[in-house]
Enzyme design. Structure first.
Site, mmCIF file in Angstrom:
data_model
loop_
_atom_site.group_PDB
_atom_site.id
_atom_site.type_symbol
_atom_site.label_atom_id
_atom_site.label_comp_id
_atom_site.label_asym_id
_atom_site.label_seq_id
_atom_site.Cartn_x
_atom_site.Cartn_y
_atom_site.Cartn_z
ATOM 1 N N SER A 60 40.829 33.758 39.309
ATOM 2 C CA SER A 60 39.158 33.476 39.360
ATOM 3 C C SER A 60 38.477 33.471 38.130
ATOM 4 C CB SER A 60 38.801 34.411 40.811
ATOM 5 O OG SER A 60 37.681 34.457 39.848
ATOM 6 N N VAL A 84 41.683 38.515 44.012
ATOM 7 C CA VAL A 84 41.663 38.250 42.660
ATOM 8 C C VAL A 84 39.757 38.337 41.927
ATOM 9 C CG1 VAL A 84 41.981 36.024 41.383
ATOM 10 C CG2 VAL A 84 43.255 36.884 42.854
ATOM 11 N N GLY A 105 38.183 36.872 33.915
ATOM 12 C CA GLY A 105 39.542 36.108 34.938
ATOM 13 C C GLY A 105 39.811 36.516 35.684
ATOM 14 N N LYS A 106 40.866 35.675 36.929
ATOM 15 C CA LYS A 106 42.317 36.985 37.426
ATOM 16 C C LYS A 106 42.860 36.112 38.040
ATOM 17 C CE LYS A 106 43.741 41.448 37.244
ATOM 18 N NZ LYS A 106 43.655 42.216 35.833
ATOM 19 N N GLY A 107 44.082 36.366 38.172
ATOM 20 C CA GLY A 107 45.385 35.676 38.824
ATOM 21 C C GLY A 107 45.650 36.846 39.753
#
Ligand code: NAD
Length: 418
Positions: A60, A84, A105-107
């Site tokens: 994201s 996420v 962001g993040k995954g």
């Protein structure tokens, strides 16, 4: 751990709470509650026995107004799209609260890494890196480690990206090992910012951290380093836990010894020097001066918060309190120093790593720790000034006010794109 609170809804509620203290139009603020884009993908990975397994994975990119998207990659069976998204939003506000030039962001991959061999995890990670390749880059989106990922996975992602792009670009990812371009001090950085926040919080509240009783939930990277560094301030780390349970010792533990025990046996439970073993819930409700949740989100919901007896909470984990828990603790005059400040050491030293990668000039650990201390103490001072000047109901809301104002300034300075 409560399954009820949706972390994305918690994030949105936190932004709503802070919006009341920010002078901006509703449509501009609404934009701060949703990710700009989310990649959802399915990774087909060959297992050691020749079969193929499919894994759900997400990235994201929440907001890029202040710089490239930045945030870790988590491997956990409980990863969801909403988790996420929430984690990516928290990264935006975390980077803003400590004033480093990144968005968020993040995954995550839905996987329990304990069930797979190293070669299977390498193929899984390289497959994710290949999917991420069009989205990431040192000026675009810079992943990092999170729960159940570390230097090994970051090195694999860097190698995959550089091989496919035929380039040398170590700043595409942070949290690498030193020989692959990692920074000194990165591994300890999250625990260090937790310790610095606790130290500043006790000072602000006119309390002595030396001699304070401390409980730490979670004994992974963030929790164990926080325990070690807080112990070095002469506090008594009386309880620690991991997913196997909790241990308690009235006179306090030596966190390094407990870590050796965990390395040897896989858990903190069974440690020979403990007075007693407790449940994870018991640890969270101990009558201590300082509670450090350092496991996963939603560790404390509104019901459990009624039983929390700590005077101060410093959040090493992301989102460990639900909004209901926040309300209950504020009513009971428990000071909560929020995740977006307390665990920002990880992303701050990631930023230092990226700066060093781009300059091809590497700092000593002392310099990293000094720069980190400056960033966290400045951010702390800014937070308490905002808390006092706005009349925000708690430190979390004040932290979001600081962060949202910074994101909005960057957005407004950029003007409108038709
Ligand atoms: P980690 O995987 O190294 O450690 C997690 C720990 O929590 C493990 O000891 C695990 O056993 C424990 N745990 C899991 N469920 C538990 C439960 N119900 N009760 C007690 N313990 C439990 O992960 P980490 O990197 O230390 O991350 C922990 C938290 O800190 C996460 O919320 C993460 O997003 C946040 N964080 C980490 C970093 C970093 O640099 N590592 C940076 C910022 C935020």
């Amino acid at each position: 751990m409560s399954e009820q609170a949706n972390p994305f809804e918690s994030l949105q509620e936190q932004i709503d709470d802070a919006s009341a203290y920010v002078d901006a139009d509703a449509d501009v603020l609404a934009r701060l509650k949703h990710p700009e884009r989310v990649l959802e993908t399915n990774l087909s990975v060959e297992m050691d026995d020749g079969s193929v397994e499919v894994f759900e994975a997400y990235r994201s990119q929440f907001n890029g107004d202040r710089g490239p998207y930045k945030g870790g990659i988590r491997y956990h069976p409980g990863v969801t799209r909403d988790e996420v998204k929430a984690l990516s939003g928290w990264m935006v506000y975390k980077c803003a609260v400590v004033d480093i030039p990144y968005g968020g962001g993040k995954g995550g991959i839905v996987v329990d890494p304990d069930d797979y061999s190293e070669s299977e995890l390498e193929r899984l990670t390289r497959s994710f890196a290949e999917e991420l390749r069009p989205l990431i880059g040192e000026d675009r989106d810079i992943p990092a480690p999170d729960v159940n990922t570390g230097q090994r996975e970051m090195n694999w992602i860097k190698d995959t990206y550089e091989t496919l792009e035929n380039t040398t670009e170590p700043g595409v990812i942070t949290g690498k090992s030193p020989d692959s371009g990692g920074s000194a001090g990165r591994v300890a950085a999250t625990g260090r910012s937790t310790m610095l926040t606790a130290r500043e919080a006790f000072d602000y509240l006119d309390r002595d951290i030396a001699g304070a009783d401390v409980a730490v939930q979670g004994y992974g990277n963030a929790g164990w380093i926080a325990a070690k560094l807080i112990h070095e301030l002469d506090a008594n780390v009386v309880a620690v836990s991991d997913s196997s349970g909790a241990i308690y010792r009235e006179d306090g533990f030596n966190p390094v010894d407990v870590k050796h025990h965990k390395n040897e046996t896989g858990s903190v439970t069974g440690y020979h020097n403990a007075d007693q073993e407790l449940s994870n819930e018991d640890l969270l409700t101990l009558d201590v001066d300082l509670l450090v949740p350092a496991a996963l989100e939603n560790a404390i919901d509104g019901d459990l918060a009624e039983e929390v007896s700590a005077d101060v909470v410093v959040e090493a984990a992301n989102g460990p309190l639900t909004p209901d828990a926040d309300d209950v603790l504020a009513e009971s005059d428990v000071y909560v120093f929020p995740d977006i400040l307390a665990n920002a050491g990880g992303v701050t030293v990631s930023y230092f790593e990226w700066v060093q990668n781009r300059q091809r000039f590497y700092w000593t650990e002392d310099r990293v720790n000094e720069e980190l201390e400056r960033v966290i103490t400045d951010a702390f001072d800014n937070l308490v000034d905002t808390y006092e000047s706005t009349g925000a109901p708690n430190m979390r809301t004040a932290a979001y006010v600081v962060a949202i104002q910074r994101v909005l300034e960057a957005y407004e300075e950029g003007g409108n794109w038709p």
